[in-house]
Design a protein around this motif. Structure first.
Motif, PDB file in Angstrom:
ATOM      1  N   LEU A   4    -155.067  10.915  -7.161  1.00  0.00           N
ATOM      2  CA  LEU A   4    -154.003  11.924  -7.172  1.00  0.00           C
ATOM      3  C   LEU A   4    -153.113  11.768  -5.945  1.00  0.00           C
ATOM      4  CD1 LEU A   4    -156.154  15.013  -8.240  1.00  0.00           C
ATOM      5  CD2 LEU A   4    -154.306  14.004  -9.585  1.00  0.00           C
ATOM      6  N   TYR A   5    -153.759  11.497  -4.806  1.00  0.00           N
ATOM      7  CA  TYR A   5    -152.988  11.282  -3.578  1.00  0.00           C
ATOM      8  C   TYR A   5    -152.195   9.985  -3.675  1.00  0.00           C
ATOM      9  CZ  TYR A   5    -155.453  15.112  -1.324  1.00  0.00           C
ATOM     10  OH  TYR A   5    -155.917  16.338  -1.000  1.00  0.00           O
ATOM     11  N   ASP A   6    -152.867   8.933  -4.174  1.00  0.00           N
ATOM     12  CA  ASP A   6    -152.219   7.629  -4.262  1.00  0.00           C
ATOM     13  C   ASP A   6    -150.960   7.688  -5.120  1.00  0.00           C
ATOM     14  OD1 ASP A   6    -154.279   6.790  -2.722  1.00  0.00           O
ATOM     15  OD2 ASP A   6    -155.395   5.794  -4.335  1.00  0.00           O
ATOM     16  N   ALA A   7    -151.020   8.532  -6.164  1.00  0.00           N
ATOM     17  CA  ALA A   7    -149.876   8.610  -7.083  1.00  0.00           C
ATOM     18  C   ALA A   7    -148.862   9.669  -6.643  1.00  0.00           C
ATOM     19  CB  ALA A   7    -150.371   8.919  -8.493  1.00  0.00           C
ATOM     20  N   GLY A   8    -149.129  10.285  -5.495  1.00  0.00           N
ATOM     21  CA  GLY A   8    -148.203  11.297  -4.986  1.00  0.00           C
ATOM     22  C   GLY A   8    -148.223  12.598  -5.767  1.00  0.00           C
TER      23      GLY A   8
ATOM     24  N   THR B 160    -147.028  18.378  -6.977  1.00  0.00           N
ATOM     25  CA  THR B 160    -147.500  19.682  -7.437  1.00  0.00           C
ATOM     26  C   THR B 160    -147.071  20.768  -6.464  1.00  0.00           C
ATOM     27  OG1 THR B 160    -149.410  18.615  -8.428  1.00  0.00           O
ATOM     28  CG2 THR B 160    -149.549  20.987  -8.109  1.00  0.00           C
ATOM     29  N   LEU B 161    -147.255  20.496  -5.176  1.00  0.00           N
ATOM     30  CA  LEU B 161    -146.862  21.487  -4.178  1.00  0.00           C
ATOM     31  C   LEU B 161    -145.353  21.722  -4.226  1.00  0.00           C
ATOM     32  CD1 LEU B 161    -149.168  20.591  -1.161  1.00  0.00           C
ATOM     33  CD2 LEU B 161    -149.519  22.291  -2.964  1.00  0.00           C
ATOM     34  N   ALA B 162    -144.598  20.654  -4.475  1.00  0.00           N
ATOM     35  CA  ALA B 162    -143.142  20.795  -4.566  1.00  0.00           C
ATOM     36  C   ALA B 162    -142.767  21.685  -5.748  1.00  0.00           C
ATOM     37  CB  ALA B 162    -142.502  19.413  -4.716  1.00  0.00           C
ATOM     38  N   GLN B 163    -143.479  21.497  -6.853  1.00  0.00           N
ATOM     39  CA  GLN B 163    -143.199  22.328  -8.037  1.00  0.00           C
ATOM     40  C   GLN B 163    -143.443  23.804  -7.733  1.00  0.00           C
ATOM     41  OE1 GLN B 163    -145.305  21.222 -11.666  1.00  0.00           O
ATOM     42  NE2 GLN B 163    -145.058  23.283 -12.499  1.00  0.00           N
ATOM     43  N   LEU B 164    -144.559  24.077  -7.051  1.00  0.00           N
ATOM     44  CA  LEU B 164    -144.871  25.464  -6.713  1.00  0.00           C
ATOM     45  C   LEU B 164    -143.873  26.003  -5.686  1.00  0.00           C
ATOM     46  CD1 LEU B 164    -148.764  25.239  -6.526  1.00  0.00           C
ATOM     47  CD2 LEU B 164    -147.378  26.232  -8.349  1.00  0.00           C
ATOM     48  N   GLN B 165    -143.469  25.119  -4.777  1.00  0.00           N
ATOM     49  CA  GLN B 165    -142.505  25.522  -3.757  1.00  0.00           C
ATOM     50  C   GLN B 165    -141.189  25.941  -4.409  1.00  0.00           C
ATOM     51  OE1 GLN B 165    -142.403  23.418  -0.100  1.00  0.00           O
ATOM     52  NE2 GLN B 165    -141.386  25.311   0.508  1.00  0.00           N
ATOM     53  N   ALA B 166    -140.796  25.163  -5.412  1.00  0.00           N
ATOM     54  CA  ALA B 166    -139.534  25.454  -6.107  1.00  0.00           C
ATOM     55  C   ALA B 166    -139.579  26.835  -6.756  1.00  0.00           C
ATOM     56  CB  ALA B 166    -139.268  24.381  -7.162  1.00  0.00           C
ATOM     57  N   LYS B 167    -140.758  27.264  -7.148  1.00  0.00           N
ATOM     58  CA  LYS B 167    -140.906  28.596  -7.752  1.00  0.00           C
ATOM     59  C   LYS B 167    -141.029  29.697  -6.705  1.00  0.00           C
ATOM     60  CE  LYS B 167    -143.402  29.575 -11.251  1.00  0.00           C
ATOM     61  NZ  LYS B 167    -144.665  29.855 -11.950  1.00  0.00           N
ATOM     62  N   GLY B 168    -141.124  29.288  -5.450  1.00  0.00           N
ATOM     63  CA  GLY B 168    -141.287  30.278  -4.388  1.00  0.00           C
ATOM     64  C   GLY B 168    -142.728  30.708  -4.190  1.00  0.00           C
ATOM     65  N   ASP B 169    -143.661  29.916  -4.667  1.00  0.00           N
ATOM     66  CA  ASP B 169    -145.072  30.290  -4.549  1.00  0.00           C
ATOM     67  C   ASP B 169    -145.753  29.636  -3.356  1.00  0.00           C
ATOM     68  OD1 ASP B 169    -145.020  31.964  -6.734  1.00  0.00           O
ATOM     69  OD2 ASP B 169    -145.453  30.355  -8.149  1.00  0.00           O
ATOM     70  N   ILE B 170    -144.960  28.937  -2.552  1.00  0.00           N
ATOM     71  CA  ILE B 170    -145.521  28.271  -1.375  1.00  0.00           C
ATOM     72  C   ILE B 170    -144.779  28.775  -0.134  1.00  0.00           C
ATOM     73  CG2 ILE B 170    -145.646  26.040  -0.178  1.00  0.00           C
ATOM     74  CD1 ILE B 170    -147.571  25.935  -2.383  1.00  0.00           C
TER      75      ILE B 170
ATOM     76  N   PHE C 204    -150.485  28.947  -0.567  1.00  0.00           N
ATOM     77  CA  PHE C 204    -150.112  29.180  -1.967  1.00  0.00           C
ATOM     78  C   PHE C 204    -150.248  30.681  -2.240  1.00  0.00           C
ATOM     79  CE2 PHE C 204    -152.082  29.555  -6.357  1.00  0.00           C
ATOM     80  CZ  PHE C 204    -150.863  29.614  -7.022  1.00  0.00           C
ATOM     81  N   ARG C 205    -149.206  31.232  -2.851  1.00  0.00           N
ATOM     82  CA  ARG C 205    -149.149  32.684  -3.061  1.00  0.00           C
ATOM     83  C   ARG C 205    -150.003  33.078  -4.272  1.00  0.00           C
ATOM     84  NH1 ARG C 205    -145.110  35.274  -0.544  1.00  0.00           N
ATOM     85  NH2 ARG C 205    -143.690  33.500  -0.679  1.00  0.00           N
ATOM     86  N   SER C 206    -151.303  32.851  -4.196  1.00  0.00           N
ATOM     87  CA  SER C 206    -152.166  33.125  -5.357  1.00  0.00           C
ATOM     88  C   SER C 206    -152.319  34.623  -5.614  1.00  0.00           C
ATOM     89  CB  SER C 206    -153.537  32.469  -5.170  1.00  0.00           C
ATOM     90  OG  SER C 206    -154.086  32.812  -3.919  1.00  0.00           O
ATOM     91  N   SER C 207    -152.073  35.420  -4.579  1.00  0.00           N
ATOM     92  CA  SER C 207    -152.219  36.872  -4.783  1.00  0.00           C
ATOM     93  C   SER C 207    -151.183  37.393  -5.778  1.00  0.00           C
ATOM     94  CB  SER C 207    -152.076  37.615  -3.449  1.00  0.00           C
ATOM     95  OG  SER C 207    -150.777  37.441  -2.931  1.00  0.00           O
ATOM     96  N   ALA C 208    -150.100  36.640  -5.962  1.00  0.00           N
ATOM     97  CA  ALA C 208    -149.097  37.049  -6.955  1.00  0.00           C
ATOM     98  C   ALA C 208    -149.601  36.843  -8.375  1.00  0.00           C
ATOM     99  CB  ALA C 208    -147.808  36.256  -6.736  1.00  0.00           C
ATOM    100  N   TYR C 209    -150.726  36.145  -8.500  1.00  0.00           N
ATOM    101  CA  TYR C 209    -151.270  35.856  -9.839  1.00  0.00           C
ATOM    102  C   TYR C 209    -152.695  36.385  -9.982  1.00  0.00           C
ATOM    103  CZ  TYR C 209    -147.294  32.688  -9.958  1.00  0.00           C
ATOM    104  OH  TYR C 209    -146.038  32.164  -9.912  1.00  0.00           O
ATOM    105  N   GLY C 210    -152.979  37.446  -9.268  1.00  0.00           N
ATOM    106  CA  GLY C 210    -154.258  38.116  -9.508  1.00  0.00           C
ATOM    107  C   GLY C 210    -155.381  37.748  -8.553  1.00  0.00           C
ATOM    108  N   ASP C 211    -155.179  36.784  -7.685  1.00  0.00           N
ATOM    109  CA  ASP C 211    -156.224  36.476  -6.711  1.00  0.00           C
ATOM    110  C   ASP C 211    -156.181  37.545  -5.615  1.00  0.00           C
ATOM    111  OD1 ASP C 211    -158.268  35.210  -5.433  1.00  0.00           O
ATOM    112  OD2 ASP C 211    -157.091  33.523  -4.690  1.00  0.00           O
ATOM    113  N   GLU C 212    -157.282  37.734  -4.908  1.00  0.00           N
ATOM    114  CA  GLU C 212    -157.318  38.813  -3.925  1.00  0.00           C
ATOM    115  C   GLU C 212    -156.492  38.516  -2.681  1.00  0.00           C
ATOM    116  OE1 GLU C 212    -161.281  39.003  -1.710  1.00  0.00           O
ATOM    117  OE2 GLU C 212    -161.847  38.063  -3.599  1.00  0.00           O
TER     118      GLU C 212
END
Length: 554
Positions: A263-267, A272-282, A291-299
């Motif tokens: 996964l690292y080798d293929a970037g 993935t982090l960029a995708q989440l960043q684009a959504k404002g979740d990072i 990662f803003r997991s609390s916005a999705y039900g995590d504590e």
RNA sequence: GCGCCUGUAGCUCAGUUGGAAAGAGCAACGGACUUCUAAUCCGUAGGUCGCAGGUUCGAAUCCUGCCAGGCGUACCA
């Protein structure tokens, strides 16, 4: 058969409505169940009781109205009665059960299969132990549960892929490399301290010896960093290969071994982090990336990049799950040890943030295994390198006994695994109890063949000879199998198959002790051979879903 | 503290997703092999379903509150 009875009940109720006896045309779903007590009939329904509040009539009156209008075109029903608070109990003729046997014979290995999945793609990921040490008993339970769930889902019409996630990256692999490297240094005669966080087991020394023989000079000449990296790669590959071999001997093979490092080798982690960043979740806080997991039900929110710049395990795990969905799996199932349950909320959050419904991600938590020997707990400590490996268990008690015993509990209850008990070839050990049925029937069929009885034939004329209660019980049990399989798939609970098989085995052993299969009456003999052949088929089918063999001799 | 899991016969556990009188195995006791495999079977005995409320025709099962045990609660994996 159940469906036919259900529609009979429903149409009787409709007729009662048309005749003005039942005021309301709204009917609940008909639920037919097998009563616990044989005296309550072959099937029973609570239809009248559930309808009572809708119809505003006493349950018994509704039951009677339905009962009076049943049209039994197939001549199955010997007797119907209204019982207790308003149950409708059905007592069937023995002949109602005979078609079951025909179905078992006709469908063979496919008997009990369902099409719940309709070809949908589903992935089951299990074991996924870090390649830092051998598999132990706990992994064995996860392997048995995961593999069996995969078998059952596949049997029920899902297109299943089995996957092992190899954590061949990150801190623990580096620790592995250092552990081997330090042992190797010691073998070279250099006295180096062995850090406490390093792996203590003997297998580390063995690996060090191997490397010393093959690459000792090169390691001695190179830098420590190179040596550690080499040891890490070598050891991880070697251990992974051993795990693969252990699992193969356990009857478990994977369609794919998925490398975390890839996964690292293929970037893909960055993507993935960029995708989440684009959504404002990072976001960044305290020099770490969250990662803003609390916005999705995590504590709370979770770190994905540590302040030292290293990604966490969670970061690559998000990328891994993103990749799973991109590979086209509709549902992804992870089998985890119960000590990971705190991880579920954040993983679900990640799946949702990636744009997938939480329903498409399921976790099967497998509780711990307490290993015992003759009732005495066996101490296990991974750190200190004291543990009983899966390989030792397979060598000592055998694959079949181990797999079966791992599936004799609901996966969410802790399991005591007693090595002495597992080896015992007696009633205390349920695997032999079930396998013995298969062996006994195989033996009968062989004897029958010597006397010229065709084993696999089914005829209605012969089947109509199956009349004694023990035979009807067996036929009813065979009829129940497809439902057991479906439920086992729906709830992802293999232990339902295990318990079903033990029940079926008990019915067979009782029958065997009371009646002879090979008799002087050729038609009766043919009927009974046909019956026990059916039992053998279902025992074999069920055992194969559990990954346990069905021996012809014991 | 908070979260998840588990409390059912002396022991180990099922319990058909809310159904009728609570189900097995082991252990205990008593029986069954000149017969198709005794790694088997038959019988006896064993229960306040952790406790207390609630929901309804009906609760081991659903809800609430306690009690006990396990696990988790990391910029470990």
């Amino acid at each position: 058969m159940k469906d036919t009875l259900k529609s009979m009940i429903l149409s009787a109720a409709r007729r009662a409505h048309e005749e003005g006896i039942l005021p309301c045309s709204d009917f609940p779903e008909v639920v037919l169940e097998t009563p616990k007590v044989e005296a309550h009939g072959d099937f029973s329904t609570n239809f009248a009781m559930v309808s009572a509040s809708i119809q505003k009539l006493p349950p018994k009156k509704i039951a009677q109205a339905v009962l009076d209008r049943l049209e039994d075109t197939r001549k199955w029903i010997q007797r119907v009665e209204v019982a207790g608070p308003g149950f409708i109990n059905f007592y069937l003729y023995p002949s109602a059960w005979h078609p079951v046997l025909e179905a078992v014979h006709a469908q063979g290995r496919q008997y009990g299969a369902a099409n719940l999945g309709k070809g949908r793609r589903i992935q089951v990921e299990y074991v996924s132990s870090n390649p830092t040490g051998p598999l132990h008993v706990g992994h064995g339970r996860g392997a048995a549960v995961g593999d069996s769930v995969a078998n059952i889902l596949s049997f029920c019409g899902y297109e299943v892929q089995r996957e092992y996630y190899v954590n061949d990256s990150g801190r623990q692999i580096e620790t592995l490399g250092r552990s081997v490297f330090f042992r190797l240094k010691a073998l070279l005669g250099q006295s180096v301290p062995f850090p406490e966080e390093c792996y203590q087991g003997d297998y580390i020394r063995s690996l060090a010896k191997e490397i010393l023989q093959a690459e000792g000079d090169a390691i001695a000449a190179g830098t420590d960093a190179d040596g550690i990296a080499f040891c890490a790669r070598y050891a991880a590959e070697k251990i992974t290969a051993q795990m693969e071999e252990d699992l193969r001997r356990f009857g478990v093979t994977f369609d794919r071994w998925f490398s975390e490092q890839s996964l690292y080798d293929a970037g893909k982690v960055d993507q993935t982090l960029a995708q989440l960043q684009a959504k404002g979740d990072i976001y960044e806080k305290d020099r770490a990336v969250w990662f803003r997991s609390s916005a999705y039900g995590d504590e709370k929110d979770r770190v994905v990049i540590r302040k030292d710049g290293q990604p966490t395990y969670f970061a690559s795990d998000i990328a891994y799950h993103k990749d799973k969905y991109e590979r086209g799996f509709e549902t992804v199932i992870d089998v985890w040890g119960a000590d990971h349950h705190g991880y579920i909320a954040r993983m679900k959050a990640a799946v949702e943030a990636l744009g997938h419904s939480k329903e498409r991600f399921k976790v099967i938590l497998v509780q711990l295994v307490n290993l015992l020997r003759a009732g005495v707990p066996v101490a296990m400590s991974t750190r200190a390198g004291e543990f009983v490996t899966l390989r030792e268990v397979i060598d000592e008690v055998g694959k079949d006994a181990a797999r079966f015993l791992f599936l004799t509990r609901h996966h969410e209850s802790p399991l005591d695994f007693d090595l002495e008990l597992a080896k015992k070839q007696s009633n205390e050990n349920p695997v032999y109890y079930v396998q013995y049925v298969h062996a006994r029937i195989s033996s009968i069929l062989n004897k029958g063949k010597e006397r010229g009885v065709e084993e696999a034939s089914f005829s209605r004329e012969a089947a109509s000879k199956l009349l004694v209660p023990e035979e009807i019980r067996l036929l009813k049990a065979l009829a129940a199998y497809p439902e057991v399989v479906r439920q086992s798939a729906a709830f992802m609970e293999p232990h339902r198959i295990t318990f079903y098989l033990m029940d079926l085995a008990a019915l067979f052993h009782a029958y065997y002790n009371k009646h002879r299969v090979l008799t002087d009456d050729p038609i009766l003999t043919r009927a009974r051979v046909s019956l026990v052949f059916g039992v053998k088929e279902v025992i074999r089918n069920g055992l194969s879903l559990l990954g346990v063999s069905a021996p012809k001799k014991m």
